[in-house]
Design a protein around this motif. Sequence first.
Motif, PDB file in Angstrom:
ATOM      1  N   TYR A   2       0.851  -1.184   0.000  1.00  0.00           N
ATOM      2  CA  TYR A   2       0.000   0.000   0.000  1.00  0.00           C
ATOM      3  C   TYR A   2       0.893   1.243   0.000  1.00  0.00           C
ATOM      4  CZ  TYR A   2      -3.658  -3.278   1.480  1.00  0.00           C
ATOM      5  OH  TYR A   2      -4.534  -4.341   1.561  1.00  0.00           O
ATOM      6  N   THR A   3       0.691   2.144  -0.965  1.00  0.00           N
ATOM      7  CA  THR A   3       1.511   3.355  -1.054  1.00  0.00           C
ATOM      8  C   THR A   3       0.622   4.559  -1.345  1.00  0.00           C
ATOM      9  OG1 THR A   3       1.921   3.001  -3.423  1.00  0.00           O
ATOM     10  CG2 THR A   3       3.547   2.087  -1.872  1.00  0.00           C
ATOM     11  N   ALA A   4       1.214   5.743  -1.210  1.00  0.00           N
ATOM     12  CA  ALA A   4       0.493   6.986  -1.488  1.00  0.00           C
ATOM     13  C   ALA A   4       1.386   7.931  -2.275  1.00  0.00           C
ATOM     14  CB  ALA A   4       0.038   7.658  -0.193  1.00  0.00           C
ATOM     15  N   ASP A   5       0.814   8.587  -3.285  1.00  0.00           N
ATOM     16  CA  ASP A   5       1.485   9.616  -4.057  1.00  0.00           C
ATOM     17  C   ASP A   5       0.882  10.977  -3.719  1.00  0.00           C
ATOM     18  OD1 ASP A   5       3.086   7.767  -5.297  1.00  0.00           O
ATOM     19  OD2 ASP A   5       1.897   7.689  -7.144  1.00  0.00           O
ATOM     20  N   PHE A   6       1.641  12.030  -4.038  1.00  0.00           N
ATOM     21  CA  PHE A   6       1.227  13.398  -3.703  1.00  0.00           C
ATOM     22  C   PHE A   6       1.214  14.223  -4.979  1.00  0.00           C
ATOM     23  CE2 PHE A   6       3.119  11.340  -0.112  1.00  0.00           C
ATOM     24  CZ  PHE A   6       2.293  11.667   0.940  1.00  0.00           C
ATOM     25  N   LYS A   7       0.031  14.682  -5.374  1.00  0.00           N
ATOM     26  CA  LYS A   7      -0.129  15.384  -6.634  1.00  0.00           C
ATOM     27  C   LYS A   7       0.032  16.896  -6.505  1.00  0.00           C
ATOM     28  CE  LYS A   7      -0.773  11.639  -8.869  1.00  0.00           C
ATOM     29  NZ  LYS A   7       0.341  11.145  -9.720  1.00  0.00           N
ATOM     30  N   GLU A   8      -0.027  17.417  -5.295  1.00  0.00           N
ATOM     31  CA  GLU A   8       0.113  18.853  -5.066  1.00  0.00           C
ATOM     32  C   GLU A   8       1.294  19.114  -4.122  1.00  0.00           C
ATOM     33  OE1 GLU A   8      -1.575  21.154  -6.596  1.00  0.00           O
ATOM     34  OE2 GLU A   8      -3.085  19.880  -7.573  1.00  0.00           O
ATOM     35  N   LYS A   9       1.563  20.364  -3.880  1.00  0.00           N
ATOM     36  CA  LYS A   9       2.695  20.762  -3.042  1.00  0.00           C
ATOM     37  C   LYS A   9       2.534  20.221  -1.617  1.00  0.00           C
ATOM     38  CE  LYS A   9       5.385  24.933  -1.927  1.00  0.00           C
ATOM     39  NZ  LYS A   9       5.452  26.416  -2.113  1.00  0.00           N
ATOM     40  N   VAL A  10       3.637  19.782  -1.058  1.00  0.00           N
ATOM     41  CA  VAL A  10       3.661  19.247   0.301  1.00  0.00           C
ATOM     42  C   VAL A  10       4.621  20.071   1.144  1.00  0.00           C
ATOM     43  CG1 VAL A  10       4.268  17.257   1.725  1.00  0.00           C
ATOM     44  CG2 VAL A  10       3.114  16.911  -0.468  1.00  0.00           C
ATOM     45  N   ILE A  11       4.136  20.592   2.274  1.00  0.00           N
ATOM     46  CA  ILE A  11       4.977  21.407   3.153  1.00  0.00           C
ATOM     47  C   ILE A  11       4.870  20.905   4.583  1.00  0.00           C
ATOM     48  CG2 ILE A  11       5.424  23.703   4.104  1.00  0.00           C
ATOM     49  CD1 ILE A  11       4.267  24.919   1.580  1.00  0.00           C
ATOM     50  N   PHE A  12       5.987  20.505   5.149  1.00  0.00           N
ATOM     51  CA  PHE A  12       6.118  20.212   6.570  1.00  0.00           C
ATOM     52  C   PHE A  12       7.298  21.064   7.055  1.00  0.00           C
ATOM     53  CE2 PHE A  12       4.147  16.353   4.941  1.00  0.00           C
ATOM     54  CZ  PHE A  12       3.243  15.990   5.926  1.00  0.00           C
TER      55      PHE A  12
END
Length: 257
Positions: free
Chosen positions: A117-127
């Motif tokens: 199980y995985t996840a992709d990020f289509k928009e900007k990610v900020i931490f």
Amino acid sequence: MKTNRTLLAITALFLSITSWTLAQSSLDARDIIQKIDKKQEVQYSNAVIRGTLDLTELANQKRVNNAKLSTEEYKSRVEVPLTFRNCTFKGDIIAYKTLDRDGKSRSNWLGSDQILYTADFKEKVIFENCTFEGKTEFKYSEFAEMAVFNDNKFRNEANFKYADFREDARFEGSDFSRSANFKYADFRSAALFANARINDYADFKYAEFDNGASFLKTRFNGSADFKYAEFARQGDFSGADFRSNPDFKYTKGRRTM
């Protein structure tokens, strides 16, 4: 009089700490998942997030065919921007996990009898300026836009193995209390680790740096493994502090030390 002044100072300090604590909002990780599923932008500051933030179980989860892997895989996609500043994550952040057929977790093993199980990020990610007290699992994740992880504190291993960064990947000023795993990671734009500190194993073996990498004044307190890494442009290690001899065996490309 001196005693009174001391008591006043202690009281003021207590009130200041109490006010700061009360200013911190607290929310359950499930609230964030609900916003993502509703395609609402996620933006939090000065928040304490409790529970496991499992991004692999989104409503848009689909089975995918991965030619590189023989195992069954399901992919979730975060389709909204994520912004977290000055936040504390009490639980794990999961964008990667493997389960047996009976549902038991085996995150360190991937075989043909496992489900991925995985996840992709289509928009900007900020931490930014966040503290991760649990695990951070981003193995196999694709970041389509800029990924900002500046000035964070990773209390456990930060796992970005096989991660694909399409735009800038920024980890400047971050403190990795344990290992930083970027083995096989693909940095297609700038990879920025200036002034970061990695206290345990820094694994960049087989990583590809397509558009420049900055490890300016990065502190490597443990082993630093860049074996087989490829720098298509210059890798800047100016002022980097290696507490043990780094491994650049079979590394390709130019480096400035």
